[in-house]
Scaffold this motif. Structure first.
Motif, PDB file in Angstrom:
ATOM      1  N   ARG A   4      -6.091   8.079  -3.123  1.00  0.00           N
ATOM      2  CA  ARG A   4      -7.279   7.660  -2.201  1.00  0.00           C
ATOM      3  C   ARG A   4      -7.899   6.555  -3.023  1.00  0.00           C
ATOM      4  N   LEU A  43      -3.768   5.533  -0.130  1.00  0.00           N
ATOM      5  CA  LEU A  43      -4.471   5.486   1.103  1.00  0.00           C
ATOM      6  C   LEU A  43      -5.677   5.012   1.029  1.00  0.00           C
ATOM      7  N   VAL A  45      -9.299   4.136   1.847  1.00  0.00           N
ATOM      8  CA  VAL A  45     -10.425   5.099   2.288  1.00  0.00           C
ATOM      9  C   VAL A  45     -11.780   4.142   2.332  1.00  0.00           C
ATOM     10  N   ASP A  49     -13.404   7.173  -3.702  1.00  0.00           N
ATOM     11  CA  ASP A  49     -12.133   7.331  -3.962  1.00  0.00           C
ATOM     12  C   ASP A  49     -11.691   8.219  -5.186  1.00  0.00           C
ATOM     13  N   LEU A  89      -8.254   0.688   6.859  1.00  0.00           N
ATOM     14  CA  LEU A  89      -8.849   1.964   6.461  1.00  0.00           C
ATOM     15  C   LEU A  89      -7.873   2.965   7.070  1.00  0.00           C
ATOM     16  N   GLY A  90      -7.582   4.019   6.333  1.00  0.00           N
ATOM     17  CA  GLY A  90      -6.746   5.123   6.750  1.00  0.00           C
ATOM     18  C   GLY A  90      -5.396   4.911   6.752  1.00  0.00           C
ATOM     19  N   GLU A  91      -4.917   3.590   6.123  1.00  0.00           N
ATOM     20  CA  GLU A  91      -3.421   3.396   6.142  1.00  0.00           C
ATOM     21  C   GLU A  91      -2.727   3.527   4.724  1.00  0.00           C
TER      22      GLU A  91
END
Length: 141
Positions: A4, A43, A45, A49, A89-91
């Motif tokens: 993350r 990822l 975020v 993180d 974001l979230g990818e």
């Protein structure tokens, strides 16, 4: 596993040479850098993180400050202008050698440095990029 990572840390990892806020922070970052170097997915975020983890026990961790959230916004903007497919974001993102090289070139020329303004590590990172990224923990490949 997946690492993350908040957006501005995509820039920080370009010049990471094993220095950090504390011994625990540096040990954690070293472990994350090794995983990134091994090709582990990232990822993106919008909160503290995996790199932030050792700082979250502090009374007032800077990871929650508005200035850090602004760094994330600026990093996403600059990387979006650089890359054909900007990180979202979230990818999940794979930091392959081609992408890493492209990001380092943009960093060295200042194209992706807006998020770095006012950062206490700005001078160190500037010197590392000016020196051709010698000594970085995550090699370009």
């Amino acid at each position: 596993m997946t690492i993350r990572l908040r957006p501005h840390h995509l820039l920080c990892l370009l010049t990471y040479v094993g220095k950090g806020y504390s011994a625990a922070f540096t040990a954690n970052y070293d472990a994350i850098a090794a995983r990134i170097g091994d090709g582990e997915d990232l990822l993106i975020v919008a909160e503290p993180d995996d790199i932030c983890a050792p700082l979250l026990a502090d009374a007032e961790p800077h990871c929650h400050r508005d200035s850090v959230i602004e760094r994330d916004r600026l990093a996403l903007r600059d990387l979006g202008e650089l890359l054909a497919t900007p990180p979202q974001l979230g990818e999940a993102v794979v930091l392959d050698p081609v992408l890493l090289r492209q990001m380092r070139e943009a960093f060295a020329t200042g194209r992706t440095r807006a998020a770095c303004v006012g950062c206490e590590w700005h001078g160190l990172c500037t010197g590392i990029s000016a020196g051709g990224f010698a000594g970085v923990v995550i090699p370009t490949g």
